[in-house]
Scaffold this active site. Structure first.
Site, PDB file in Angstrom:
ATOM      1  N   GLY A 291       0.810  -1.218   0.000  1.00 56.87           N
ATOM      2  CA  GLY A 291       0.000   0.000   0.000  1.00 56.87           C
ATOM      3  C   GLY A 291       0.839   1.261   0.000  1.00 56.87           C
ATOM      4  O   GLY A 291       0.494   2.263   0.624  1.00 56.87           O
ATOM      5  N   PRO A 334       2.482  -3.914  -3.577  1.00 58.53           N
ATOM      6  CA  PRO A 334       2.724  -2.471  -3.692  1.00 58.53           C
ATOM      7  C   PRO A 334       1.467  -1.629  -3.849  1.00 58.53           C
ATOM      8  O   PRO A 334       1.492  -0.416  -3.641  1.00 58.53           O
ATOM      9  CB  PRO A 334       3.609  -2.360  -4.938  1.00 58.53           C
ATOM     10  CG  PRO A 334       4.222  -3.711  -5.097  1.00 58.53           C
ATOM     11  CD  PRO A 334       3.196  -4.671  -4.615  1.00 58.53           C
ATOM     12  N   ARG A 383     -12.766   9.207  -5.462  1.00 57.03           N
ATOM     13  CA  ARG A 383     -11.872   9.313  -4.299  1.00 57.03           C
ATOM     14  C   ARG A 383     -11.985  10.659  -3.559  1.00 57.03           C
ATOM     15  O   ARG A 383     -11.945  10.672  -2.319  1.00 57.03           O
ATOM     16  CB  ARG A 383     -10.419   9.056  -4.703  1.00 57.03           C
ATOM     17  CG  ARG A 383     -10.163   7.602  -5.129  1.00 57.03           C
ATOM     18  CD  ARG A 383      -8.678   7.320  -5.309  1.00 57.03           C
ATOM     19  NE  ARG A 383      -8.005   7.331  -4.017  1.00 57.03           N
ATOM     20  CZ  ARG A 383      -7.193   8.292  -3.615  1.00 57.03           C
ATOM     21  NH1 ARG A 383      -6.938   9.343  -4.400  1.00 57.03           N
ATOM     22  NH2 ARG A 383      -6.613   8.226  -2.434  1.00 57.03           N
ATOM     23  N   CYS A 414     -25.062  16.233 -10.350  1.00 59.03           N
ATOM     24  CA  CYS A 414     -25.978  17.041  -9.544  1.00 59.03           C
ATOM     25  C   CYS A 414     -25.684  16.838  -8.059  1.00 59.03           C
ATOM     26  O   CYS A 414     -26.519  16.339  -7.295  1.00 59.03           O
ATOM     27  CB  CYS A 414     -27.416  16.655  -9.880  1.00 59.03           C
ATOM     28  SG  CYS A 414     -28.620  17.815  -9.220  1.00 59.03           S
TER      29      CYS A 414
END
Length: 487
Positions: A291, A334, A383, A414
């Site tokens: 990570g 990774p 995200r 919207c």
């Protein structure tokens, strides 16, 4: 009447967050944020492997995910080679697992295999992509805290290299399904090492109060007097239908600091040694997770693969020496560090407006913020709204000599939270029809994409050696309506 700070002075806007550097050259490309073959041509237009973005727009439209195949492959090789070199004298090398959940399609799965990596999947659908790409089962892993019987059976049919188990309940189910098929399941136990990762709470995965992993600490209700990790280890050792490979831990995603990884590695090695001694066995594998972070903005400082590898190797080498144990075969994941920076999203600018915003702590004083709307948004990059993630952006179709202005890039949906880039300096002369490029969108953008407001998901284009090709077709309105049975 409110006092307005002049828009011409916004190069160092009082509205900008503390982390955002003062505006400099709005045409600059910060190398850490982009694929290694992204550049500007003589006229300032953004190119990738020599292909100008205007031609990509003309051929494929916008929004568009634009991926550098060469950059993806180079990052994959970098992790493979750096970790193999660092761990060669410890355990013969490292198995690198690409995170399918970050971005996966048939073509990318083949790149992963051809570069000598393995593939980590989290669902039956991701397994289906791997099978379609021709990857052998022994090079695949299956994660997930609530795998269905169908997914487990598919993993057993494929002879998966590992099924990563999150709970005692799931371990019993895997063992029973394997026994019913008179086969053996290759199992790793995911542990919760209790390490606080410095990342967003939703992507920190090693603390106690969350759904993943077996606790070192808490007593398991189904095994009085034993922690969940101990109880699962005992069952894995005793089950004839389980090939107990070892342990796994993952402390989170988008992590830059080394300390959490090192603490987790020491804890896992110590527990591995404890179980081996207690049951007189050898556990052949240990997955240290990953990570690793990438640069979404100019202030992010990702660590080179070789630096991460050397630091982790030193911890494993020293800890194994202290415990007097041989090192198991190490594997890593990774995550976004392979695919994240390989890709940018290309948008076309639409409406623009400037609003006056009250300056915090300065009564009656306002400053301008410009809103730049693009033809995508939270449907192609969730995200920012999910994790408050920060991104950057540049004008991609030309260079500009205009004054920088603090801007907010927003989508067409919207929702007031439909923000693509919360704070970025863009030139004052951005106009409708300009192209904007947002780097670092290779991971968890296409994978999290939705059809909110019935917007079709964009295509994915791979660029290599001056040529672009479609690797994921964009959706059409006909695709969306095809599942609507009301006609």
């Amino acid at each position: 009447m409110a006092q307005q700070i002049d828009a011409g002075l916004v190069a160092g806007s009082v509205l900008a967050p503390e982390w955002l550097p003062a505006a400099g050259d709005v045409n600059e490309l910060v190398p850490s944020m982009w694929a290694n073959d992204v550049d500007r041509a003589g006229d300032g237009e953004l190119t990738i492997s020599g292909v100008p973005v205007s031609s990509l727009k003309e051929q494929f439209g916008t929004p568009l995910y634009v991926m550098s195949e060469g950059d993806f492959r180079a990052r994959a090789r970098d992790f493979r080679d750096s970790f193999n070199a660092a761990f060669k004298d410890i355990c013969g090398g490292v198995d690198v697992y690409y995170a399918g959940k970050s971005f996966l399609c048939t073509e990318v799965a083949r790149w992963v295999d051809s570069e000598g990596l393995r593939l980590d999947t989290c669902s039956g659908g991701e397994l289906a992509v791997a099978v379609r790409a021709g990857l052998p089962g022994e090079k695949l892993g299956l994660h997930g805290n609530n795998k269905s019987n169908a997914e487990i059976n598919r993993a057993l049919d494929l002879g998966l290299g590992r099924i990563v188990v999150d709970s005692l309940h799931e371990l019993r189910r895997v063992a029973e399904l394997a026994a019913a098929r008179t086969t053996t399941a290759n199992v790793m136990l995911r542990l919760t090492p209790g390490v606080h990762a410095h990342t967003h709470e939703s992507i920190a995965t090693a603390h106690e109060d969350q759904k993943f992993g077996l606790s070192f600490i808490a007593e398991d209700p189904e095994a009085p007097g034993m922690s969940a990790a101990e109880a699962a280890s005992k069952l894995a050792v005793e089950s004839e239908s389980v090939n107990f490979l070892g342990f796994h831990a993952h402390i989170g995603s988008q992590i830059f600091e080394a300390e959490g990884f090192e603490i987790a590695a020491r804890k896992l090695l110590a527990f591995t040694h404890e179980i081996q001694v207690k049951y007189g066995i050898t556990l052949p594998e240990l997955d240290l997770g990953g990570g690793y972070g990438i640069a979404y903005t100019a202030v992010d400082t990702p660590r080179p693969a070789a630096e991460i590898a050397q630091a982790m190797a030193a911890v494993v080498r020293d800890t194994c020496a202290e415990l007097g144990m041989a090192a198991p075969r190490i594997s890593i994941e990774p995550g976004r560090a392979i695919v994240g920076s390989s890709t940018f999203t290309l948008y076309e600018t639409g409406t623009l407006k400037t609003v006056q915003v009250e300056v915090a702590g300065r009564d009656g004083v306002t400053a301008p913020r410009r809103y730049v709307s693009v033809d995508g948004g939270m449907s192609d990059n969730a995200r920012p709204v999910l994790y408050e993630a920060d991104y950057s952006a540049v004008v991609a179709n030309r260079a500009s000599t205009a004054t920088p202005a603090l801007s907010r890039v927003v989508g067409k949906h919207c929702e007031s939270g439909d923000i693509v880039v919360r704070d970025v300096y863009l030139p004052n002369d951005v106009a409708a029809g300009d192209l904007l490029a947002v780097p670092g969108t290779g991971a968890y953008c296409w994978a999290l994409a939705s059809n909110y407001n019935y917007v079709p998901r964009p295509p994915v284009v791979a660029v290599k050696d001056g040529a672009a090709r479609l690797i994921v077709r964009g959706e059409t309105e006909e695709d969306l309506l095809a599942r609507d049975l009301g006609a």
